[in-house]
Write an enzyme that holds these catalytic residues in place. Structure first.
Site, PDB file in Angstrom:
ATOM      1  N   PRO A 197      33.783  41.948  47.320  1.00  0.00           N
ATOM      2  CA  PRO A 197      33.444  43.231  46.888  1.00  0.00           C
ATOM      3  C   PRO A 197      34.959  43.699  46.598  1.00  0.00           C
ATOM      4  O   PRO A 197      35.319  45.191  46.800  1.00  0.00           O
ATOM      5  CB  PRO A 197      32.311  43.997  47.608  1.00  0.00           C
ATOM      6  N   GLY A 230      33.960  42.823  42.070  1.00  0.00           N
ATOM      7  CA  GLY A 230      32.344  43.351  42.980  1.00  0.00           C
ATOM      8  C   GLY A 230      32.425  44.187  42.644  1.00  0.00           C
ATOM      9  O   GLY A 230      31.004  44.635  42.605  1.00  0.00           O
ATOM     10  N   ALA A 262      28.628  40.825  50.700  1.00  0.00           N
ATOM     11  CA  ALA A 262      29.505  39.808  52.111  1.00  0.00           C
ATOM     12  C   ALA A 262      30.647  40.009  52.066  1.00  0.00           C
ATOM     13  O   ALA A 262      31.051  40.168  50.536  1.00  0.00           O
ATOM     14  CB  ALA A 262      28.890  38.718  52.532  1.00  0.00           C
ATOM     15  N   LYS A 277      37.258  30.120  39.428  1.00  0.00           N
ATOM     16  CA  LYS A 277      37.345  29.499  38.942  1.00  0.00           C
ATOM     17  C   LYS A 277      37.877  27.807  40.606  1.00  0.00           C
ATOM     18  O   LYS A 277      37.575  27.047  39.611  1.00  0.00           O
ATOM     19  CB  LYS A 277      38.940  29.284  38.108  1.00  0.00           C
ATOM     20  N   VAL A 319      36.411  32.347  32.201  1.00  0.00           N
ATOM     21  CA  VAL A 319      37.099  31.710  31.347  1.00  0.00           C
ATOM     22  C   VAL A 319      37.413  33.401  30.267  1.00  0.00           C
ATOM     23  O   VAL A 319      35.820  33.509  29.799  1.00  0.00           O
ATOM     24  CB  VAL A 319      37.003  30.198  30.563  1.00  0.00           C
ATOM     25  N   LEU A 366      34.664  37.313  27.615  1.00  0.00           N
ATOM     26  CA  LEU A 366      34.336  37.235  26.543  1.00  0.00           C
ATOM     27  C   LEU A 366      33.522  35.976  26.030  1.00  0.00           C
ATOM     28  O   LEU A 366      33.185  34.602  26.858  1.00  0.00           O
ATOM     29  CB  LEU A 366      35.723  36.550  25.349  1.00  0.00           C
ATOM     30  N   GLY A 403      51.914  45.827  35.402  1.00  0.00           N
ATOM     31  CA  GLY A 403      50.849  45.263  35.384  1.00  0.00           C
ATOM     32  C   GLY A 403      50.098  44.121  35.118  1.00  0.00           C
ATOM     33  O   GLY A 403      48.738  44.023  35.400  1.00  0.00           O
ATOM     34  N   GLU A 439      50.524  38.971  37.612  1.00  0.00           N
ATOM     35  CA  GLU A 439      50.049  38.849  38.614  1.00  0.00           C
ATOM     36  C   GLU A 439      51.463  39.226  39.859  1.00  0.00           C
ATOM     37  O   GLU A 439      52.487  39.702  38.837  1.00  0.00           O
ATOM     38  CB  GLU A 439      49.931  37.040  39.485  1.00  0.00           C
ATOM     39  N   ASP A 487      47.131  28.682  36.068  1.00  0.00           N
ATOM     40  CA  ASP A 487      45.820  29.779  36.032  1.00  0.00           C
ATOM     41  C   ASP A 487      45.124  29.371  34.337  1.00  0.00           C
ATOM     42  O   ASP A 487      44.163  29.057  34.028  1.00  0.00           O
ATOM     43  CB  ASP A 487      46.206  31.264  35.700  1.00  0.00           C
ATOM     44  N   LYS A 516      41.565  27.001  33.409  1.00  0.00           N
ATOM     45  CA  LYS A 516      40.664  27.158  32.485  1.00  0.00           C
ATOM     46  C   LYS A 516      40.494  26.351  31.538  1.00  0.00           C
ATOM     47  O   LYS A 516      39.404  25.655  30.765  1.00  0.00           O
ATOM     48  CB  LYS A 516      40.950  28.329  31.635  1.00  0.00           C
TER      49      LYS A 516
END
Lengths: 389, 389
Positions: free
Chosen positions: B38, B42, B70, B148, B178, B182, B233, B236, B247, B251
């Protein structure tokens, strides 16, 4: 749009039926399919279905049974009767019988009496077929179509179709009515079903008009470009069917209704590129008088350029359900100013996709991609089927 | 990517359960849902599900039963035990019990022992959770994730997951891995399932790198733009996680496998924007030495411009399964040269979409749109459910 595709049934190969073979998937489903309208899209679809049958049976546990093809005057029916069976050495051959075209008999044949899942695909452009959807859906027959007549036609018929789906549990899908195989209707549906809020849809839904706007750079009169598009087969036989904007307006009505607005075609604010005095001419006379479009188009282009903008033919639906189809001036940096020549483009602005919209772009016409849009709908329905005979 | 989202369970509202109300649809389906992780995505998903429950029950005949959440150390379980029931005056309240986090107990709780349809949603970024997918799927539990790690992780695990789906009939969906919400994975799936042939996928899968390339116009050193993106922001916490291209490569691996190529992450030709000598530094030391990226980036930009092109960070997969992630020089008129600042874009070139590819574009990150991608997968699974308790 053609009023009725030429019947090509005589040229069709017999449709091979899938033998039910055990596959690796836990769920096996059978879907009986009947095709109405074996024109260019219908024929492309039959070829796609035929090619996919073995793979779908093996990998997806789906047995597609092509039970018949109906054209306007004749229909071909697959037949179980052993007396009529054409024996060619293998157990898979079945009889094929010909009958005069009759939609009632056709639907009954595809549905059968064994509780099977049945799907009718309407690739005609015939309003009389759209008139039957509600009854078929109410009887539990799924319906898929690239035909815009139901989705953009009379609201009363549309409501009857929706009610038949809600009450009977059969599904009506029509992805290919808007931009052929591009994922437009499904994308809108997913946005709404996951709780997003639609603020606007803007798009260029006509490859023909997009091409004309892209090429209209002041170096050639507009009429020259229309003649060129006509010669290339980019326009309908009568280019006024593109230039009027009505086909675009139909697509916008379909999307508006999908978004929950009960819009009528008459309520769309459509700016036709055809002057009223040319609307009633014969196609030949219209083509001769095409240059009368040049001056107004040139002056609109000049005005757009004076402000640093570009001229594009855009369909728009706002958050209040107001719909328009017209030439608009856009900033030169706008996404719509940079599409490939005949591409369609659709932009969804929503609460979640607010600063930057969600955009889908690509070819929005052609038999193969339109048939693929229909096929995708068929697969979605197949996924939702329980296991029945 | 964070290794584990912070547990926010303590701040969660109790999850209202849908009372089964008679709707107008013929089919009623129940889907028991458990959420793992969460965090930001989440929590956004829980809010979307909660808001949609009444509408789905009424319009789609779907009762979503949220059975538990969980986190890494604790889990909340909805409980039927009348002894534990929290009575607040209405019959709809149920007990909520807390336990130490335990994935086995969690899955068993969501699945129940009454043959219900069960779905586990993994919004963690935890490899130990991905390690469990195959067992859950084999046991008939559907799995949906924006994580991923399974799709781009060890091939052996990937094959085990596919085999579990094929044998058990449960479904594994991962649209949001991905470009968030979208329609990318589904669009590729539909192209292939309808018999199209993939020739190439090209895209900009990182909003951060797209923003940096769009802004890198020679007026500011690249390091200044990275610091600005970091402050906004867009990156990362350690920008190397974006600049490395890994990353994006993940994808691409997910899409390659979807297209039938058993690609490993190690096989992707990835050009990192981080020089090797900066790769092992602390985040603080890296940020101090950022200006060392300026000269190589400036020279690549100058070379691109000398040829009239633009510099873009592009992931590409060709028809032979060869995959690359790198800076490339594109013509100024290329679609990728005209994206909005942080937009993702994906271009499918296929046999049918050959001259003009099919393009999807828009924001490809953010908790709300990522959660919506997960929610869409949930709805697809729900559509495929038969009517069971």
């Amino acid at each position: 749009m053609n009023t009725c595709a030429p019947p090509l049934v005589d040229q069709l190969q017999p449709l091979p039926l899938t033998a039910t073979t055990p596959g690796s998937t836990a769920r096996r489903r059978v879907l009986a399919v009947g095709l109405i309208g074996p024109g260019r899209v219908g024929s492309a679809l039959l070829a796609q279905l035929r090619a996919a049958q073995p793979r779908l049976a093996r990998d997806a546990g789906l047995d597609l049974r092509l039970c018949g093809v109906a054209a306007s005057k004749r229909m071909w029916l697959d037949c179980d009767d052993p007396e009529l069976r054409v024996g060619l050495g293998s157990g898979a051959e079945r009889a094929q019988i010909w009958r005069p075209g009759n939609l009632d008999e056709f639907a009954a044949h595809v549905t059968g009496d064994d509780g099977r899942h049945a799907l009718l695909i309407d690739c005609s452009a015939n309003d009389a077929v759209a008139e039957r959807y509600a009854d078929w859906l109410a009887a539990g027959i799924h319906v898929v179509t690239p035909n815009k007549l139901a989705g953009s036609g009379p609201l009363q018929r549309w409501h009857a179709i929706r009610a038949a789906c809600a009450n009977g549990g059969a599904r009506f899908r029509y992805e290919a009515t808007v931009c052929a195989g591009l994922p437009i209707v499904q994308t809108l549906r997913d946005l709404l079903d996951t709780g997003d809020e639609l603020l606007a849809i803007d798009g260029m839904f006509s490859g023909t008009l997009a091409w004309l706007c892209n090429r209209h750079d002041g170096n050639h009169p507009f009429s020259t470009l229309v003649r060129e598009a006509h010669a290339l087969g980019y326009t309908e036989p009568d280019p006024r069917n593109d230039l009027s904007g009505m086909d675009v307006a139909r697509k916008l009505v379909i999307l508006a209704r999908e978004a929950g607005w009960p819009l009528s075609l008459e309520e769309v604010d459509v700016q036709s590129l055809v002057p009223p005095e040319l609307a009633a001419l014969s196609p030949e006379a219209f083509m001769q008088r095409l240059p009368e479009l040049d001056a107004p188009m040139a002056s609109q282009l000049a005005a757009a350029r004076a402000g640093g903008g570009v001229l594009r033919h855009v369909a728009s639906l706002d958050r209040h359900g107001h719909a328009s189809v017209k030439l608009v001036v856009l900033p030169a940096a706008h996404t719509f100013a940079h599409t490939r020549l005949t591409d369609n483009i659709v932009q969804f602005t929503t609460r979640r996709y607010c600063d930057n919209p969600l955009v889908v772009q690509g070819p929005g016409a052609g038999p193969e991609v339109t048939a693929a849009g229909v096929f995708t709908d068929l697969l979605r329905i197949a996924e939702s089927l329980g296991v029945r005979a």
